[in-house]
Design a protein around this motif. Structure first.
Motif, mmCIF file in Angstrom:
data_model
loop_
_atom_site.group_PDB
_atom_site.id
_atom_site.type_symbol
_atom_site.label_atom_id
_atom_site.label_comp_id
_atom_site.label_asym_id
_atom_site.label_seq_id
_atom_site.Cartn_x
_atom_site.Cartn_y
_atom_site.Cartn_z
ATOM 1 N N ALA A 5 0.685 -1.258 0.018
ATOM 2 C CA ALA A 5 -0.143 0.500 0.205
ATOM 3 C C ALA A 5 1.322 1.309 -0.002
ATOM 4 N N ASN A 6 2.131 0.977 0.547
ATOM 5 C CA ASN A 6 2.792 2.201 0.041
ATOM 6 C C ASN A 6 3.536 2.936 -1.009
ATOM 7 N N GLY A 7 3.774 1.033 -1.660
ATOM 8 C CA GLY A 7 4.206 1.646 -3.199
ATOM 9 C C GLY A 7 3.379 2.521 -3.867
ATOM 10 N N ASP A 8 2.968 2.341 -4.852
ATOM 11 C CA ASP A 8 2.229 2.362 -6.241
ATOM 12 C C ASP A 8 0.696 1.824 -6.421
ATOM 13 N N SER A 9 0.637 1.399 -5.363
ATOM 14 C CA SER A 9 -0.473 0.727 -5.243
ATOM 15 C C SER A 9 -1.456 1.136 -3.585
ATOM 16 N N PRO A 10 -2.730 1.383 -4.134
ATOM 17 C CA PRO A 10 -3.315 1.779 -2.663
ATOM 18 C C PRO A 10 -4.393 0.927 -2.061
ATOM 19 N N PHE A 11 -4.021 -0.123 -2.215
ATOM 20 C CA PHE A 11 -4.379 -1.084 -1.242
ATOM 21 C C PHE A 11 -4.102 -0.936 -0.192
ATOM 22 N N MET A 12 -5.451 -0.516 0.800
ATOM 23 C CA MET A 12 -4.699 -1.167 2.632
ATOM 24 C C MET A 12 -6.549 -0.220 2.886
ATOM 25 N N ASN A 13 -7.177 0.427 2.333
ATOM 26 C CA ASN A 13 -8.531 0.635 3.004
ATOM 27 C C ASN A 13 -9.508 -0.844 2.529
ATOM 28 N N TYR A 14 -10.623 -0.949 3.500
ATOM 29 C CA TYR A 14 -11.612 -1.373 4.011
ATOM 30 C C TYR A 14 -13.254 -1.089 4.025
ATOM 31 N N LEU A 15 -14.514 -0.922 3.562
ATOM 32 C CA LEU A 15 -15.238 -1.028 3.979
ATOM 33 C C LEU A 15 -16.029 -1.727 5.288
ATOM 34 N N ARG A 16 -16.726 -1.463 5.940
ATOM 35 C CA ARG A 16 -17.715 -2.700 6.790
ATOM 36 C C ARG A 16 -18.862 -2.126 5.480
ATOM 37 N N TRP A 17 -19.530 -2.629 5.206
ATOM 38 C CA TRP A 17 -20.782 -2.625 4.891
ATOM 39 C C TRP A 17 -21.774 -3.183 5.717
#
Length: 153
Positions: free
Chosen positions: A76-88
C-alpha cells in the motif's frame, strides 16, 4: 477461463487475501491482455471489520510470531493504494468478503430515467396535505472485472 471467486469459498486471512490479490491482478480481457484495474479495498461485514483492519493496518503480520513484515501494508505504501477496507452493514453473511477496485473503475451503471418528482394538493374535507412522489431509474453492470469475492468458508 477465469473467475472472480475462488473454486471453494474461503475465510478471510492473509494467505487467502494474497491469493485474491494475485487472482485480481491477473485478470485478462478476451484478447488475453491484462486488465489495468487495481484493487483498492476490502469490503466486509461488521463481523470481520476488526480482523480485516488488523490484517491491513498492522505493520507486522498478525498471523505469526516470527516478526514478519506485513507485505500488504508495504504494498500500500508503494504504487498501489490497496489498504482501505469498507465495513458494509448490509452484508448478511458474517464471513463473506470482497476485494474491489475503485468505484470509478467498476463496470457499474445507474441511469436516472426520470428524476424524483412530487405532486401535492389539499384535501377539501380534512384539509390534509396529500403528497405523492415517483421516480424511474435503471441499474446494472456490463463486466465483472473489478470485483472478486467469496461467501466465506
Amino acid at each position: 477461463m477465469q473467475a472472480n471467486k475462488p473454486a471453494t469459498d474461503v475465510d478471510f486471512d492473509i494467505p487467502n487475501l494474497q491469493a485474491a490479490l494475485v487472482a485480481f491482478n491477473t485478470f485478462t480481457d478476451d484478447a488475453g491482455k491484462l486488465w489495468n484495474v487495481e484493487p483498492t479495498r476490502v469490503i466486509c461485514p461488521p463481523q470481520l471489520e476488526f480482523t480485516v483492519g488488523e490484517v491491513l493496518k498492522s505493520s507486522m503480520r498478525s498471523d505469526t510470531a516470527e516478526n514478519a513484515v506485513n507485505a500488504l501494508r508495504h504494498r500500500a505504501n508503494g504504487d498501489s493504494p490497496f489498504m482501505n477496507y469498507l465495513r458494509w452493514d448490509y452484508l448478511t453473511d458474517p464471513d463473506a468478503w470482497f476485494v474491489a477496485a475503485d468505484p470509478d473503475d467498476l463496470a457499474l451503471m445507474f441511469f436516472h430515467r426520470e428524476k424524483f418528482n412530487t405532486i401535492s394538493e389539499r384535501d377539501f374535507y380534512t384539509r390534509a396535505l396529500l403528497t405523492g412522489g415517483w421516480m424511474r431509474f435503471s441499474h446494472g453492470w456490463f463486466d465483472w472485472v473489478g470485483l472478486w469475492g467469496t461467501s466465506g468458508g
